[in-house]
Design an enzyme around this catalytic site. Structure first.
Site, PDB file in Angstrom:
ATOM      1  N   TYR A  23      -6.313  10.885   3.598  1.00 31.08           N
ATOM      2  CA  TYR A  23      -4.898  11.038   3.325  1.00 31.08           C
ATOM      3  C   TYR A  23      -4.760  12.038   2.165  1.00 31.08           C
ATOM      4  O   TYR A  23      -5.743  12.633   1.737  1.00 31.08           O
ATOM      5  CB  TYR A  23      -4.282   9.684   2.982  1.00 31.08           C
ATOM      6  CG  TYR A  23      -3.927   8.832   4.191  1.00 31.08           C
ATOM      7  CD1 TYR A  23      -4.760   8.788   5.319  1.00 31.08           C
ATOM      8  CD2 TYR A  23      -2.779   8.058   4.207  1.00 31.08           C
ATOM      9  CE1 TYR A  23      -4.440   8.016   6.421  1.00 31.08           C
ATOM     10  CE2 TYR A  23      -2.452   7.273   5.316  1.00 31.08           C
ATOM     11  CZ  TYR A  23      -3.278   7.257   6.417  1.00 31.08           C
ATOM     12  OH  TYR A  23      -2.946   6.496   7.498  1.00 31.08           O
ATOM     13  N   ALA A  26      -9.580  -7.849   7.527  1.00 33.70           N
ATOM     14  CA  ALA A  26      -8.563  -7.163   8.321  1.00 33.70           C
ATOM     15  C   ALA A  26      -8.569  -7.668   9.761  1.00 33.70           C
ATOM     16  O   ALA A  26      -7.792  -8.538  10.131  1.00 33.70           O
ATOM     17  CB  ALA A  26      -8.780  -5.648   8.262  1.00 33.70           C
ATOM     18  N   ARG A  27      -9.484  -7.146  10.589  1.00 37.50           N
ATOM     19  CA  ARG A  27      -9.455  -7.470  12.020  1.00 37.50           C
ATOM     20  C   ARG A  27      -9.601  -8.964  12.294  1.00 37.50           C
ATOM     21  O   ARG A  27      -8.954  -9.496  13.208  1.00 37.50           O
ATOM     22  CB  ARG A  27     -10.565  -6.698  12.746  1.00 37.50           C
ATOM     23  CG  ARG A  27     -10.286  -5.219  12.917  1.00 37.50           C
ATOM     24  CD  ARG A  27     -11.512  -4.452  13.399  1.00 37.50           C
ATOM     25  NE  ARG A  27     -12.536  -4.380  12.352  1.00 37.50           N
ATOM     26  CZ  ARG A  27     -13.713  -3.773  12.525  1.00 37.50           C
ATOM     27  NH1 ARG A  27     -14.009  -3.215  13.688  1.00 37.50           N
ATOM     28  NH2 ARG A  27     -14.598  -3.730  11.541  1.00 37.50           N
ATOM     29  N   GLN A  53       0.861  -1.184   0.000  1.00 39.77           N
ATOM     30  CA  GLN A  53       0.000   0.000   0.000  1.00 39.77           C
ATOM     31  C   GLN A  53       0.899   1.237   0.000  1.00 39.77           C
ATOM     32  O   GLN A  53       1.653   1.468   0.931  1.00 39.77           O
ATOM     33  CB  GLN A  53      -0.902   0.025   1.233  1.00 39.77           C
ATOM     34  CG  GLN A  53      -1.896   1.173   1.205  1.00 39.77           C
ATOM     35  CD  GLN A  53      -2.657   1.311   2.508  1.00 39.77           C
ATOM     36  OE1 GLN A  53      -2.093   1.721   3.516  1.00 39.77           O
ATOM     37  NE2 GLN A  53      -3.930   0.965   2.494  1.00 39.77           N
TER      38      GLN A  53
END
Length: 396
Positions: A173, A348-349, A103
């Site tokens: 971002y 993810a988690r 990423q």
């Protein structure tokens, strides 16, 4: 879609020029395992585990394209010194049969100037409630430098053996902050209309494509909405996705939501670990978090596939491959994503709790994730990202 053309999530799948062994991607979750802004053995093991656990591809986060584009001074930024360690990481992932993605991005107004010692940059000058400092408005020279730095970072990713890069266009971002009418108050060619606010995203994606051609797959993580009144919203996200498809610069888009700057829990859903966040902060931020943290860390109920409703509208508007993120925890959810026309799913988690979850789901489709969405993993980004409910040393 009919039953005949709904893909099997565990079958091999093409992603641009590469083929993944299945359609399950480990999403980018900052690892806090890069002391000196370089790869550590802990970072390699962090990604080797889900690779051994069955994912088709694991995503290394976060690889900044410039030193001031970091949210913490120890984050990797892509440069020659980082390549040997990244090559060791990709070799370890490949040895487990998975692909590796980097990423790449620039944190922009989310960057931590107090940590990096370098000025945070955004579309226009504003106050950063995270760093308690002002964000400097980027000049045209800054924009051009950061755009070109994405191309350089992608070339370093190729040199490091990555199979893909994921360009960070989410969470306010740098590029995402330009999309936001709440944050971007510019009056030049990068502000005002959606076409202008999307200019940086489109130029950056094309720069990365020009830099690496078809050597590796190119994905982008794109916000569907910021979760902030007056911010970037779904109707504009649909148009930006259509423009990116027309440009032909990407092989897939991973859909996301939320603002790391203004509403971070909108991405995660579930419990708000306010006490744990406060404990991880230095004073006086710790006291401030205890007093007013509930106003910054808002609570949103968790449900499986919690981004699906919005993602459907992007799916209906474009034909290019899409990655569904958010509450993908079991085979039933994966199958729903495939039936809805998504090409990949991202986890993810759940993989923090159980890095081998994908293998177990493939073996026993009724397997349920043990993740309880307490989000106590979130404050561990300051000390080494992990599930706090797992006994150290018990991962496969």
């Amino acid at each position: 879609m009919t039953d005949r053309n709904i893909p099997d999530v565990f079958a091999p799948a093409k992603l641009g020029p590469i083929t993944l062994r299945n359609r399950i991607i480990k999403a980018a979750t900052f690892e806090a395992a890069t002391p000196g802004a370089l790869v550590s053995d802990d970072l390699i093991e962090y990604h080797r585990r889900p690779a051994a656990g069955g994912v088709g591809m694991t995503t290394v986060a976060y690889c900044a394209v410039a030193p001031e584009g970091r949210t913490e001074a120890n984050q990797i930024w892509m440069r020659p010194e980082a390549v040997p360690g990244l090559r060791r990481l990709t070799d370890a992932v490949h040895a487990e049969g998975a692909a590796a993605s980097a990423q790449i991005g620039h944190a922009g107004p989310v960057a931590n100037e107090a940590s990096t010692g370098l000025p945070a940059l955004g579309p226009t000058r504003q106050f950063n409630p995270l760093g308690m400092r002002m964000v400097r408005g980027a000049t045209l020279a800054d924009i051009d430098r950061i755009r070109r730095a994405h191309g350089d970072a992608a070339r370093y990713a190729v040199e490091s053996g990555f199979d893909a890069v994921e360009i960070h266009f989410g969470h306010n971002y740098f590029a995402s902050s330009f999309l936001s009418p709440k944050i971007n108050k510019r009056t030049d060619a990068y502000g005002g209309s959606l076409a202008n606010r999307a200019r940086l995203v489109r130029e950056t994606a094309q720069t990365v494509r020009d830099a690496v051609g078809g050597k590796i797959a190119i994905l982008a993580k794109l916000n569907m909405d910021d979760g902030v009144p007056g911010g970037f919203w779904l109707d504009e996200a649909v148009q930006v996705a259509q423009w990116l498809e027309q440009d032909g610069s990407l092989d897939a888009i991973e859909l996301t939501v939320g603002s790391s700057l203004l509403n971070s829990m909108y991405l995660f859903k579930g419990d708000v670990p306010l006490r744990e966040f406060a404990a991880a902060m230095p004073e006086p931020v710790r006291t401030g978090m205890k007093l007013v943290g509930k106003h910054f860390l808002k609570s949103y109920p968790y449900k499986d596939l919690y981004m699906l409703e919005e993602a459907r509208q992007i799916r209906a508007a474009v034909r290019m491959p899409l990655v569904l993120l958010g509450g993908v925890t079991d085979r039933a959810g994966m199958d729903i994503a495939m039936a809805e026309g998504f090409d990949f799913v991202a986890m993810a988690r759940a993989l923090l709790r159980e890095p081998d979850l994908v293998n177990r789901i493939e073996t026993e489709p009724a397997t349920r994730s043990l993740c309880i969405h307490c989000n106590k993993c979130m404050p561990t980004i300051f000390t080494g990202t992990r599930c706090v409910l797992v006994t150290p040393g018990t991962h496969p």
